[in-house]
Write an enzyme that holds these catalytic residues in place. Structure first.
Site, PDB file in Angstrom:
ATOM      1  N   TYR A  57     -31.647 -53.958 -27.201  1.00 61.53           N
ATOM      2  CA  TYR A  57     -31.967 -55.162 -27.987  1.00 61.53           C
ATOM      3  C   TYR A  57     -32.735 -54.825 -29.260  1.00 61.53           C
ATOM      4  O   TYR A  57     -32.597 -55.529 -30.265  1.00 61.53           O
ATOM      5  CB  TYR A  57     -32.697 -56.204 -27.118  1.00 61.53           C
ATOM      6  CG  TYR A  57     -31.737 -56.820 -26.132  1.00 61.53           C
ATOM      7  CD1 TYR A  57     -30.822 -57.794 -26.536  1.00 61.53           C
ATOM      8  CD2 TYR A  57     -31.674 -56.374 -24.820  1.00 61.53           C
ATOM      9  CE1 TYR A  57     -29.890 -58.318 -25.651  1.00 61.53           C
ATOM     10  CE2 TYR A  57     -30.750 -56.894 -23.915  1.00 61.53           C
ATOM     11  CZ  TYR A  57     -29.862 -57.868 -24.347  1.00 61.53           C
ATOM     12  OH  TYR A  57     -28.931 -58.378 -23.472  1.00 61.53           O
ATOM     13  N   GLN A  92     -24.125 -69.663 -29.046  1.00 62.68           N
ATOM     14  CA  GLN A  92     -24.341 -68.648 -28.011  1.00 62.68           C
ATOM     15  C   GLN A  92     -24.925 -67.390 -28.648  1.00 62.68           C
ATOM     16  O   GLN A  92     -25.262 -66.441 -27.952  1.00 62.68           O
ATOM     17  CB  GLN A  92     -23.018 -68.286 -27.344  1.00 62.68           C
ATOM     18  CG  GLN A  92     -22.366 -69.436 -26.611  1.00 62.68           C
ATOM     19  CD  GLN A  92     -20.917 -69.107 -26.246  1.00 62.68           C
ATOM     20  OE1 GLN A  92     -20.630 -68.592 -25.183  1.00 62.68           O
ATOM     21  NE2 GLN A  92     -19.992 -69.406 -27.148  1.00 62.68           N
ATOM     22  N   ASN A  93     -25.009 -67.390 -29.983  1.00 64.14           N
ATOM     23  CA  ASN A  93     -25.433 -66.169 -30.677  1.00 64.14           C
ATOM     24  C   ASN A  93     -26.949 -66.022 -30.672  1.00 64.14           C
ATOM     25  O   ASN A  93     -27.683 -67.004 -30.791  1.00 64.14           O
ATOM     26  CB  ASN A  93     -24.916 -66.184 -32.118  1.00 64.14           C
ATOM     27  CG  ASN A  93     -23.393 -66.208 -32.165  1.00 64.14           C
ATOM     28  OD1 ASN A  93     -22.750 -65.897 -31.159  1.00 64.14           O
ATOM     29  ND2 ASN A  93     -22.833 -66.567 -33.299  1.00 64.14           N
ATOM     30  N   HIS A 110     -28.335 -69.088 -25.612  1.00 62.80           N
ATOM     31  CA  HIS A 110     -28.520 -67.751 -25.021  1.00 62.80           C
ATOM     32  C   HIS A 110     -29.755 -67.045 -25.575  1.00 62.80           C
ATOM     33  O   HIS A 110     -29.865 -65.824 -25.468  1.00 62.80           O
ATOM     34  CB  HIS A 110     -27.265 -66.889 -25.237  1.00 62.80           C
ATOM     35  CG  HIS A 110     -26.095 -67.329 -24.396  1.00 62.80           C
ATOM     36  ND1 HIS A 110     -24.806 -66.893 -24.600  1.00 62.80           N
ATOM     37  CD2 HIS A 110     -26.031 -68.171 -23.325  1.00 62.80           C
ATOM     38  CE1 HIS A 110     -23.997 -67.455 -23.691  1.00 62.80           C
ATOM     39  NE2 HIS A 110     -24.712 -68.236 -22.925  1.00 62.80           N
ATOM     40  N   CYS A 121     -45.891 -64.695 -17.656  1.00 67.05           N
ATOM     41  CA  CYS A 121     -46.468 -66.046 -17.830  1.00 67.05           C
ATOM     42  C   CYS A 121     -45.583 -66.989 -18.643  1.00 67.05           C
ATOM     43  O   CYS A 121     -45.976 -68.121 -18.923  1.00 67.05           O
ATOM     44  CB  CYS A 121     -47.858 -65.953 -18.464  1.00 67.05           C
ATOM     45  SG  CYS A 121     -47.839 -65.617 -20.233  1.00 67.05           S
ATOM     46  N   SER A 178     -14.689 -66.692 -27.153  1.00 63.69           N
ATOM     47  CA  SER A 178     -13.515 -66.318 -26.352  1.00 63.69           C
ATOM     48  C   SER A 178     -13.319 -67.227 -25.148  1.00 63.69           C
ATOM     49  O   SER A 178     -12.317 -67.107 -24.445  1.00 63.69           O
ATOM     50  CB  SER A 178     -13.651 -64.867 -25.885  1.00 63.69           C
ATOM     51  OG  SER A 178     -14.779 -64.736 -25.047  1.00 63.69           O
ATOM     52  N   ASN A 202     -10.641 -70.482 -34.157  1.00 65.37           N
ATOM     53  CA  ASN A 202     -10.874 -69.118 -33.670  1.00 65.37           C
ATOM     54  C   ASN A 202      -9.860 -68.177 -34.309  1.00 65.37           C
ATOM     55  O   ASN A 202      -8.859 -68.606 -34.878  1.00 65.37           O
ATOM     56  CB  ASN A 202     -10.723 -69.104 -32.135  1.00 65.37           C
ATOM     57  CG  ASN A 202     -11.487 -67.972 -31.476  1.00 65.37           C
ATOM     58  OD1 ASN A 202     -12.475 -67.471 -32.013  1.00 65.37           O
ATOM     59  ND2 ASN A 202     -11.026 -67.552 -30.307  1.00 65.37           N
ATOM     60  N   GLU A 204      -7.981 -66.163 -32.656  1.00 65.43           N
ATOM     61  CA  GLU A 204      -6.795 -66.184 -31.797  1.00 65.43           C
ATOM     62  C   GLU A 204      -7.066 -67.151 -30.649  1.00 65.43           C
ATOM     63  O   GLU A 204      -8.219 -67.517 -30.416  1.00 65.43           O
ATOM     64  CB  GLU A 204      -6.528 -64.780 -31.254  1.00 65.43           C
ATOM     65  CG  GLU A 204      -7.724 -64.227 -30.532  1.00 65.43           C
ATOM     66  CD  GLU A 204      -7.671 -62.700 -30.359  1.00 65.43           C
ATOM     67  OE1 GLU A 204      -8.443 -62.193 -29.521  1.00 65.43           O
ATOM     68  OE2 GLU A 204      -6.865 -62.061 -31.044  1.00 65.43           O
TER      69      GLU A 204
END
Ligand code: OAD
Length: 238
Positions: A57, A92-93, A110, A121, A178, A202, A204
Site C-alpha cells: 500500500y 471503489q477506488n 473501499h 481503537c 468489471s 466501460n 468492454e
C-alpha cells in the site's frame, strides 16, 4: 436546464483511473496478476506479513500521489457541480482522483490510501507517505496502524447510505468496473428493483453487463465527457 433524472447514483471502478496511469486489478498486467489477493488484501494476509502489506500500500500510495485526474474524472466533477438533479458519486477506488478533479462529495466504499486506520481503537488520521508495522496510532499509541482500505472479508463503507440512495434513484451508472466484486456488482440489481434506468460505461462488457438496460463501450476519457455533455446539454445539440 431541466433535470432528466432527479437522482442518479454513479459507481466508478479502476477503469476510470487507468488512463491516469494507475493499474487496474483484473487486466492481464493488472495488480492481481502480480500479487495474490490473499497475501495483500485480506485481514489474514496482514496478520501473517504486515511488512509486505504495508509495503504494497505504500507503493500504491506513492503511485497515486503522482497521478493526475483525467478527462473522465473532470467530467463527473462538472456533472456534480452543474447538474440540477442529485448526483451521488460512489467509488471503489482508493485513489483521490475524483477529489483532485474537483468532486466535492465522494463515497469511498473501499476506503482511501490517503487515510490511516488504527486496528486497535478505530481512530482515523491522514496517512503519512509510508506506514510500517511500527507506526503508532496518534490517539491510543498502539503500533496498530493500517491502511484505511477495505480488504476482502471486511464490510465496505457507507453501505446503508448507498443502498438507500439506490432505492430512491432514477438512474444508476457503472463506470470502469468489471462487476466481479460484491456488493458493488449487485448495485445494478438494487437500482433496477427501484425502477431506475441503468447504464454501463466501460472499456468492454463487464461480468454484469446483461443486467443493465444499456451500455456504451470505449475509453473512459472519451466516453464520460461525451455522456456528461449529453446529459447537461441534451443529445441533439447543434
Ligand atoms: P477491475 O480491474 O476488476 O476492472 C477494471 C475495469 O475497467 C474492467 O472492466 C476494464 O475493462 C475497465 N477498463 C480498463 N481500462 C479502461 C478505460 N481506459 N476506460 C474505461 N474502462 C476501462 O477493477 P474494479 O472493478 O474497480 O477491491 O475492481 C473492483 C474491486 O476489486 C477493487 O475495488 C478492489 C479489487 O479487488 C478491493 O481491493 C477490496
Amino acid at each position: 436546464m431541466q433535470a432528466m433524472y432527479e437522482k442518479m447514483v454513479i459507481l466508478t471502478g479502476a477503469g476510470i483511473s487507468a488512463e491516469s496511469g494507475l493499474g487496474t486489478f483484473r487486466d492481464a498486467q493488472g495488480l492481481w496478476a502480480q500479487h495474490r489477493i490473499e497475501d495483500v488484501a485480506t485481514p489474514e494476509g496482514f496478520a501473517h506479513n504486515p511488512e509486505l502489506v504495508q509495503a504494497f500500500y505504500n507503493a500504491r500510495r506513492a503511485q497515486a500521489a503522482e497521478a493526475q485526474p483525467n478527462a473522465a474524472h473532470a467530467a463527473l466533477a462538472q456533472l456534480q457541480s452543474s447538474y440540477p438533479g442529485e448526483v451521488i458519486l460512489v467509488t471503489q477506488n482508493v485513489d483521490a482522483l475524483h477529489e483532485a478533479a474537483g468532486s466535492k462529495s465522494v463515497l469511498h466504499m473501499h476506503g482511501a490510501l490517503a487515510s490511516a486506520l488504527c486496528a486497535s481503537c478505530d481512530h482515523r488520521w491522514p496517512a503519512p507517505p509510508e506506514l510500517s508495522p511500527d507506526s503508532l496510532c496518534p490517539q491510543c499509541q498502539s503500533a496498530a496502524a493500517r491502511p484505511d482500505v477495505v480488504w476482502f472479508g471486511e464490510m465496505p463503507y457507507h453501505m446503508d447510505r448507498i443502498f438507500s440512495d439506490l432505492e430512491t434513484c432514477d438512474l444508476f451508472v457503472a463506470i470502469g468496473t468489471s462487476g466481479q466484486v460484491y456488493p458493488a456488482a449487485g448495485f445494478v440489481d438494487a437500482a433496477t428493483a427501484a425502477g431506475a434506468q441503468t447504464i454501463e460505461l466501460n472499456l468492454e462488457p463487464s461480468a454484469t453487463h446483461s443486467r443493465f438496460d444499456s451500455a456504451r463501450f470505449g475509453r473512459a476519457s472519451e466516453l464520460i465527457p461525451t455522456w456528461v455533455a449529453e446529459l447537461i446539454e441534451g443529445p441533439n445539440r447543434d
